[in-house]
Design an enzyme around this catalytic site. Structure first.
Site, mmCIF file in Angstrom:
data_model
loop_
_atom_site.group_PDB
_atom_site.id
_atom_site.type_symbol
_atom_site.label_atom_id
_atom_site.label_comp_id
_atom_site.label_asym_id
_atom_site.label_seq_id
_atom_site.Cartn_x
_atom_site.Cartn_y
_atom_site.Cartn_z
ATOM 1 N N ALA A 6 3.062 3.157 -5.299
ATOM 2 C CA ALA A 6 2.435 1.913 -6.278
ATOM 3 C C ALA A 6 1.542 1.176 -6.114
ATOM 4 C CB ALA A 6 3.766 1.145 -7.001
ATOM 5 N N SER B 283 0.863 -1.161 0.057
ATOM 6 C CA SER B 283 0.037 -0.021 0.426
ATOM 7 C C SER B 283 0.861 1.291 0.790
ATOM 8 C CB SER B 283 -1.074 -0.421 1.125
ATOM 9 O OG SER B 283 0.170 -0.156 2.308
ATOM 10 N N GLY B 284 1.902 1.052 -0.594
ATOM 11 C CA GLY B 284 2.834 2.007 -0.839
ATOM 12 C C GLY B 284 2.199 3.289 -1.749
ATOM 13 N N ALA C 206 8.476 10.285 1.620
ATOM 14 C CA ALA C 206 9.476 10.658 0.770
ATOM 15 C C ALA C 206 9.232 12.199 0.865
ATOM 16 C CB ALA C 206 9.012 10.661 -0.842
ATOM 17 N N GLN C 207 10.075 12.883 0.683
ATOM 18 C CA GLN C 207 9.584 14.455 1.234
ATOM 19 C C GLN C 207 10.712 15.276 -0.483
ATOM 20 O OE1 GLN C 207 12.384 15.336 4.384
ATOM 21 N NE2 GLN C 207 13.169 13.036 4.545
ATOM 22 N N GLY C 208 11.081 15.129 -0.825
ATOM 23 C CA GLY C 208 11.829 15.549 -2.157
ATOM 24 C C GLY C 208 10.983 16.258 -3.630
ATOM 25 N N GLY C 209 10.341 15.234 -3.543
ATOM 26 C CA GLY C 209 9.466 15.770 -4.631
ATOM 27 C C GLY C 209 9.573 14.771 -6.267
ATOM 28 N N LEU D 277 8.649 8.130 -7.131
ATOM 29 C CA LEU D 277 7.233 8.211 -6.407
ATOM 30 C C LEU D 277 7.095 8.592 -8.246
ATOM 31 C CD1 LEU D 277 7.633 11.467 -4.256
ATOM 32 C CD2 LEU D 277 7.117 8.649 -3.616
ATOM 33 N N ARG E 149 23.753 10.072 -8.143
ATOM 34 C CA ARG E 149 23.978 10.046 -6.595
ATOM 35 C C ARG E 149 24.712 9.173 -6.249
ATOM 36 N NH1 ARG E 149 17.320 8.830 -3.377
ATOM 37 N NH2 ARG E 149 17.716 10.946 -3.435
HETATM 38 C C1 LIG Z 1 12.876 8.931 3.804
HETATM 39 C C2 LIG Z 1 12.588 8.280 2.479
HETATM 40 C C3 LIG Z 1 12.398 9.430 0.573
HETATM 41 C C4 LIG Z 1 12.322 9.119 -0.192
HETATM 42 N N1 LIG Z 1 12.017 10.995 -1.193
HETATM 43 C C5 LIG Z 1 11.899 10.269 -2.429
HETATM 44 C C6 LIG Z 1 11.737 11.483 -2.992
HETATM 45 O O1 LIG Z 1 11.808 12.216 -2.229
HETATM 46 N N2 LIG Z 1 10.877 11.432 -4.961
HETATM 47 C C7 LIG Z 1 11.219 9.738 -4.991
HETATM 48 O O2 LIG Z 1 10.836 10.084 -6.182
HETATM 49 N N3 LIG Z 1 11.197 9.218 -4.001
HETATM 50 C C8 LIG Z 1 11.876 8.793 -2.633
HETATM 51 N N4 LIG Z 1 12.130 8.646 -2.159
HETATM 52 C C9 LIG Z 1 11.965 6.579 -2.510
HETATM 53 C C10 LIG Z 1 10.313 6.595 -3.392
HETATM 54 O O3 LIG Z 1 10.094 6.738 -1.963
HETATM 55 C C11 LIG Z 1 10.257 4.926 -2.004
HETATM 56 O O4 LIG Z 1 11.060 3.941 -3.735
HETATM 57 C C12 LIG Z 1 9.004 4.481 -3.394
HETATM 58 O O5 LIG Z 1 7.707 5.552 -2.612
HETATM 59 C C13 LIG Z 1 8.820 2.910 -3.070
HETATM 60 O O6 LIG Z 1 6.996 2.831 -3.477
HETATM 61 P P1 LIG Z 1 6.575 1.552 -3.668
HETATM 62 O O7 LIG Z 1 4.876 1.846 -3.895
HETATM 63 O O8 LIG Z 1 7.860 0.895 -3.993
HETATM 64 O O9 LIG Z 1 6.648 0.790 -2.215
HETATM 65 P P2 LIG Z 1 6.679 1.276 -0.052
HETATM 66 O O10 LIG Z 1 6.048 2.694 0.066
HETATM 67 O O11 LIG Z 1 7.908 0.401 0.162
HETATM 68 O O12 LIG Z 1 5.365 0.124 -0.423
HETATM 69 C C14 LIG Z 1 5.514 -0.827 -0.321
HETATM 70 C C15 LIG Z 1 4.114 -1.526 1.039
HETATM 71 O O13 LIG Z 1 4.285 -3.192 0.819
HETATM 72 C C16 LIG Z 1 4.215 -3.858 1.757
HETATM 73 N N5 LIG Z 1 5.123 -4.816 1.835
HETATM 74 C C17 LIG Z 1 5.561 -5.585 2.237
HETATM 75 N N6 LIG Z 1 6.041 -6.659 1.958
HETATM 76 C C18 LIG Z 1 4.902 -6.847 2.416
HETATM 77 C C19 LIG Z 1 4.212 -8.716 2.296
HETATM 78 N N7 LIG Z 1 5.232 -9.027 2.500
HETATM 79 N N8 LIG Z 1 3.042 -9.025 2.070
HETATM 80 C C20 LIG Z 1 2.459 -7.825 2.115
HETATM 81 N N9 LIG Z 1 2.610 -6.438 1.487
HETATM 82 C C21 LIG Z 1 3.658 -5.878 1.892
HETATM 83 C C22 LIG Z 1 4.648 -2.393 2.618
HETATM 84 O O14 LIG Z 1 3.984 -2.135 4.125
HETATM 85 C C23 LIG Z 1 4.147 -1.070 1.747
HETATM 86 O O15 LIG Z 1 3.227 -1.276 2.096
HETATM 87 C C24 LIG Z 1 12.296 8.388 -1.094
HETATM 88 C C25 LIG Z 1 12.463 7.192 0.209
HETATM 89 C C26 LIG Z 1 12.702 6.918 1.664
HETATM 90 C C27 LIG Z 1 12.651 5.835 2.574
#
Ligand SMILES: Cc1cc2nc3c(=O)[nH]c(=O)nc-3n(C[C@H](O)[C@H](O)[C@H](O)COP(=O)(O)OP(=O)(O)OC[C@H]3O[C@@H](n4cnc5c(N)ncnc54)[C@H](O)[C@@H]3O)c2cc1C
Length: 401
Positions: A17, A14-15, A48-51, A381, A273
């Site tokens: 994506a 639930s990120g 995520a903060q920056g943008g 993002l 980076r």
């Molecule tokens: C501090 C920080 C700052 C950042 N700043 C930026 C930025 O400014 N701009 C940018 O583009 N990116 C940034 N990033 C990177 C970006 O935020 C992440 O890479 C991106 O949001 C990942 O999204 P996602 O939906 O793939 O995964 P996530 O947001 O990590 O979500 C994964 C989800 O899967 C769930 N999950 C995990 N394992 C399981 C399982 N076994 N079963 C069921 N659910 C599970 C988790 O609980 C979570 O809900 C930042 C990252 C961090 C940590």
């Protein structure tokens, strides 16, 4: 053969994506379940903060954006995925706005910043809580639709069955089985677990443990670049309360520079980076670093060069956090050191976000190829939104055929 509740599309994670995929699939008419390990809010995306990048400046274009991505990846990214990412970026931004995200504006347009590796100002922001704003808006969209949220469901197994997939989840009540015609894997990366193994700091949420990638690989999915992990050049090094905090790259976009113990700039602070992180490691190795009060290696980030206006509009959260720790970044330099941050590689996907397993899609940090071996800031993002939407639409279409 397990029995359980049946859906058209099962989204795992639930990120940004997973939420984008779930909203898109539901809007495409699918019966959607969104399963997540703990709460809907718990994810890296919300931190995520920056943008988020999109070529919306007058001097910019999706082609220039794509060229920056390829160069930052050292030509290791998949050009077809990069073309999708950059050409759909403007419409992804408008889709997020339609979902309720309000990007920071100035002078009648978006407030755009230049981030590391970028040749143009292209980074849209919501203050310095962009991920929080995006996930909140998408979560509210999902919650007003017909989809089912399955919280505290940790995926432990995925197996093919006739006409779809059977997923097993560990829940508080024991194992639970869900059947679905198609599956979207959006469970993020593994940097939290990896940092624990290496006894290092990480910016990541504790749920970033990577087991879903392993489950997909065990089911036969292909991967790429999984060994390529990214260090965020600017982890907080001091005060102790800021260790593991990712100092937004927008500090450098708005004028902060990296400096060694002598106060000398030793690298292009807005380089890609991996190059900036390596320059910091090298400077410390050469004995030009600074030690934190608790003996950790660091260099200076001269944040006093940021104007008060820029800081108040684009860095209010960062300022608040540091001031609460007794340091005012607009009056004194801060200490920084690279910190484990992002899984560059992941499951192989095509332009529809389909993995090499039929009916299994992947988006966000769990997927590989869009960034090659080195991601640019602000493109994650974006990837979550562009490929989340694509995954949701394709998974719904798959379920309906
Ligand atoms: C501090 C920080 C700052 C950042 N700043 C930026 C930025 O400014 N701009 C940018 O583009 N990116 C940034 N990033 C990177 C970006 O935020 C992440 O890479 C991106 O949001 C990942 O999204 P996602 O939906 O793939 O995964 P996530 O947001 O990590 O979500 C994964 C989800 O899967 C769930 N999950 C995990 N394992 C399981 C399982 N076994 N079963 C069921 N659910 C599970 C988790 O609980 C979570 O809900 C930042 C990252 C961090 C940590």
């Amino acid at each position: 053969m397990p029995t359980g509740k049946s859906y058209d599309v099962l989204v795992v994670g639930s990120g940004a994506a997973g939420l984008a995929a779930a909203v898109a699939a539901e809007r495409a008419g699918a019966r959607v379940a969104l399963a997540t390990k703990t709460t809907l809010q718990a994810c890296n995306s919300a931190k995520a903060q920056g943008g988020i990048q999109a070529a919306l400046g007058e001097d910019d274009s999706p082609e220039i954006h794509a060229r920056d991505v390829m160069q930052s990846s050292h030509e290791t990214a998949n050009p077809r995925l990069v073309e999708v990412l950059t050409s759909e970026a403007p419409s992804a931004i408008h889709w997020l706005e339609e979902c309720g995200v309000e990007f920071t504006r100035s002078n009648g347009g978006y407030r755009l910043a230049r981030c590391g590796g970028a040749s143009r100002k292209r980074l849209l922001q919501v203050g310095d809580r962009t991920g929080h704003a995006i996930t909140k808006a998408l979560r509210e969209r999902f919650e007003t639709g017909s989809g089912t949220a399955l919280t505290h469901h940790a995926l432990v197994e995925l197996a093919p069955r006739e006409n779809g997939w059977a997923a097993t989840f560990a829940t508080r009540e024991g194992d639970s089985h869900i059947l679905a015609s198609s599956v979207v894997l959006a469970a993020g990366g593994r940097c939290y677990r990896e940092a624990q193994t290496r006894h290092e700091l990480s910016t990541n949420h504790a749920n970033a443990t990577g087991e879903v990638t392993r489950i997909a690989l065990d089911a036969g999915a292909a991967e790429r670049d999984l060994d390529a992990l990214q260090y965020h050049p600017n982890g907080g090094a001091w005060p102790a309360s800021m260790q593991g905090y990712s100092i937004p790259e927008t500090t450098r976009a708005y004028g902060a520079v990296l400096a060694n113990a002598d106060g000398d700039e030793f690298t292009d602070s807005l380089g890609p980076r991996d190059i900036v992180s390596q320059a910091i490691f090298d400077e410390v190795e050469k004995g030009k670093g600074v030690l934190t009060p608790d003996g950790r290696p660091a260099v200076w980030l001269d944040t006093t060069r940021i104007s008060v206006d820029d800081a108040e509009i684009s860095l209010p959260y960062m300022l608040r956090r540091y001031r609460a720790g007794g340091i005012d970044p607009l009056r004194e330099k801060i200490l920084t050191y690279p910190v484990l941050h992002y899984q560059n590689g992941g499951l192989v996907i095509d332009e529809r976000a389909e993995t090499t397993l039929e009916g299994v899609f992947a988006c966000g940090e769990i997927a590989g190829g869009t960034h090659g071996r080195n991601r640019m800031m602000g493109n994650s993002l974006l990837e979550c939104t562009v490929f989340g939407r694509r995954a949701g639409n394709a998974a719904a279409e798959w379920a309906q055929t």
